[in-house]
Every structure is written in C-alpha cells, then in structure tokens.
Design a protein around this motif. Structure first.
Motif, mmCIF file in Angstrom:
data_model
loop_
_atom_site.group_PDB
_atom_site.id
_atom_site.type_symbol
_atom_site.label_atom_id
_atom_site.label_comp_id
_atom_site.label_asym_id
_atom_site.label_seq_id
_atom_site.Cartn_x
_atom_site.Cartn_y
_atom_site.Cartn_z
ATOM 1 N N ILE A 236 0.836 -1.204 0.000
ATOM 2 C CA ILE A 236 0.000 0.000 0.000
ATOM 3 C C ILE A 236 0.869 1.251 0.000
ATOM 4 O O ILE A 236 0.623 2.209 -0.752
ATOM 5 N N ALA A 254 -7.343 1.497 3.927
ATOM 6 C CA ALA A 254 -7.259 0.047 3.741
ATOM 7 C C ALA A 254 -7.477 -0.694 5.052
ATOM 8 O O ALA A 254 -8.095 -1.765 5.078
ATOM 9 N N TRP A 260 -6.281 -4.761 6.033
ATOM 10 C CA TRP A 260 -5.146 -5.159 5.176
ATOM 11 C C TRP A 260 -5.200 -6.650 4.843
ATOM 12 O O TRP A 260 -4.178 -7.325 4.768
ATOM 13 N N VAL A 302 -4.899 -2.901 -4.821
ATOM 14 C CA VAL A 302 -4.357 -1.721 -4.149
ATOM 15 C C VAL A 302 -4.143 -0.589 -5.153
ATOM 16 O O VAL A 302 -4.447 0.579 -4.870
#
Length: 358
Positions: A236, A254, A260, A302
């Motif tokens: 990320i 996120a 995550w 992502v």
C-alpha cells in the motif's frame, strides 16, 4: 466499500438491498435462552461489524450461531447473542459497562474509568482500538468510579474543510457536547473561521497545523496485527508514494476497509484490501488507469483503490469529502454532501491516519 453506490449507477444500494432481502431467509443460527438477545442482520452489515458492536470476536459470534463461513451472512438472518460471563477484574477493582456515545474514543473511556485501552480492548475482543461504534456496550474491567469533574474548556477555530465529527475526535469529546456548548442546531453545518468552545476536551498538543495529521500512539493489540500484515502495508505504501497519495491516508483507508486482508469479501460484494465493488473496479480501470483491474490480485486491487483515492482527493481537495465519496459514492457527495451515516466512517479513518502517521 461495503454499502456505497457504484459509480456507474448500475444499481443503487437500496435496490441491491431489496433484491437481497427478497431471497434471504430469516435464519436463526441457534436457540436463544431467556438471557440471550437476538439481532437481525440489516443490509450491508458484516459479521465483523456486528461482533464489534456486541463486544464479541468474530469467531465467538460465528460459533454461537453455527456459521462456518464468516463472510456469508444474509439480510434478515437472526443471530443469537449469548450472555457472557463478566471478564475478571484486578483484585479490589470492579467491572462496569459503558455504552459508547457519539464522538467517544477508547482512550477517553479508559481515562474516564481509570483503566487502560488495552484492558478494555482485550475484555471486549476489539482488534482495532481506534474503531468503536456508537451504541456499542463495552465491558470495563478494573474500573474505578467514572471521573465526574469536568475537564478544562478549550477553544478551536474551524479550518476550511473541517467537520464537527473530526473536531470531536481531535479533542476526544462528543459532537453533542460541542453542539450544545455552541448553540449549533445542525451538527453538519459549521463555517471556516468559527471559534468553537470545546467542553470536556483536552488541548491537543499534537493537533495538525495544516493538512498533514499529527501522529498518535498505536495500541499494543493493534500493533501486533499490523506487524503480521507488514507485507500488505509495504504494498500500500509503495503504491501510495507512486501515485502521490499520502501514505498514512491510504494505509488508514485500507485498514478501515479490510484490516489489510486481501481475501476479504463483504456481504455487499466488495473485494480485497481496498474493498472495491466489481463495477467500481471497472470504472477505475477505464477512467483512471487505462488498463484492466483484477480485484482478486492484491497488487491490482491496491493500485485501483489508491487511484480512486487520488481521484477523490484531486476532485474535492478535502480528506473528509474524499472519504465520503469512497464510502457513499461520488454522485451522492456531489448532490447531498456527507450523509450522517458516513460521518463515523470518516472520523474513524482520520483517527487511523493520525496513528499511522506516527
């Protein structure tokens, strides 16, 4: 993005909810005793969300209701919330219950009862100490009597783009307290330059002077999970740097969306680390990236999510509006601003951003 509208306007959340409701059965996972409660799954809810609200772990709630796949619950499904024995308290100290009010944080509640954030998080199986919900009932182990003396009053000058929710989070007080102290009838309307009295708020020495948030300490329980998912965090961070999005901001979104976790799928069909709906992924691929998006691939997921954040940050020039668009959709923000239901989501991510910035 669990309940937000798609950007292609293929269907509204309400339409999707009605469609799901038409096929969902009001299932009851287990037989409820007299001391147990039953909650009914609403459109867009996830098992993890309900577990947080009830102060349970996902595994415990799934076990109570015989649910083998925590990612599959249905609108109208009835879940049994079994009564739990109180968590043991340190010798000489009691256990209290506290219902979370708007604008409260776990750290403020811990101070109020003379205990620690980690103790409350452990007693209530809270994996993310920065994320609690209004109305959630918390067990407070080792509680002393709540502090009744009001803290000193401070003032705050409203900056462009600030919201009352964000200010309440910053000073660790509630929206209702600020609104009452300043005679504000509509908590969604404050003006830049307005000076607010903040009752019950401590002067935030770490308050940001500009757009960049100041750091806050990360709770130990959260730090352990963050360390386990460091590979996703690096993914990320690298993508955010490449696209010019603040790293802590992307990490916070996120974390709020998926913790995550690449394999997470919400009950609304949002996929992966950034929790994107397939139609949203298609829109980002066509309008922003110029190439295909595979939401099941963590790197592609992502990339698409960060690109969407960049689009909203560029469009609105304001973090709160960008987050609202990520949650409820661009069209809704353009026409209606930030919905009331969206404000806790925005406030939670801004607080997470301060933690990751540290």
């Amino acid at each position: 993005m669990r309940t937000r509208r798609t950007h292609l306007l293929l269907a509204t959340t309400a339409t999707a909810a009605l469609t799901l409701a038409a096929v969902a059965l009001p299932l009851l996972g287990g037989r409820a005793a007299a001391t147990d409660r039953v909650v009914t799954v609403a459109a867009g809810q996830t098992l993890s969300q309900i577990a947080l609200e009830e102060g349970l772990s996902v595994d415990a709630l799934a076990s109570m209701n015989g649910i083998s796949d925590p990612n599959r619950i249905f609108i109208g499904q009835r879940l049994v919330i079994r009564s739990q024995p109180p968590a043991p308290s340190p010798a000489g100290q009691g256990t209290a219950s506290h219902r979370v009010a708007a604008g409260e944080t776990l750290s403020a509640i811990a101070v109020q009862y003379g205990t620690s954030v980690s103790a409350i998080a452990q007693a209530n199986a809270i994996p993310n100490a920065s994320y609690i919900r209004v109305g959630q009932v918390l067990t407070i182990p080792g509680a002393t009597a709540p502090v009744s003396a009001p803290p000193a009053t401070v003032t705050h000058r409203v900056a462009a783009g600030e919201t009352l929710w964000g200010i309440a989070v910053l000073y660790r007080t509630s929206v209702e307290s600020i609104a009452r102290a300043n005679g504000i009838a509509d908590a969604s309307y404050i003006r830049a330059g307005q000076v607010l009295t903040i009752p019950g708020g401590s002067d935030p020495a770490d308050a940001p002077s500009g757009d960049a948030p100041a750091g806050r300490s990360m709770p130990a329980a959260m730090a352990g999970i963050v360390a386990q998912r460091a590979d996703v965090a690096r993914l990320i961070g690298a993508e955010a740097q490449r696209q010019g999005v603040p790293v802590a901001f992307a990490l916070a979104v996120a974390w709020q969306e998926s913790g995550w976790q690449p394999g997470v799928v919400s009950s609304a069909g949002a996929i992966g680390v950034m929790q994107l709906l397939p139609a949203t992924g298609d829109w980002v691929a066509t309008a922003m990236l110029g190439h295909g998006v595979n939401l099941w691939d963590p790197g592609s997921n992502v990339e698409a999510g960060v690109a969407l954040l960049k689009h909203y940050l560029d469009r609105y020039g304001d973090r709160s509006l960008a987050l609202a668009a990520y949650y409820q959709g661009q069209t809704a923000v353009d026409h209606h601003g930030i919905y009331a239901v969206t404000r806790p989501y925005v406030a939670s991510i801004l607080e997470l951003e301060r933690i990751f910035a540290g």
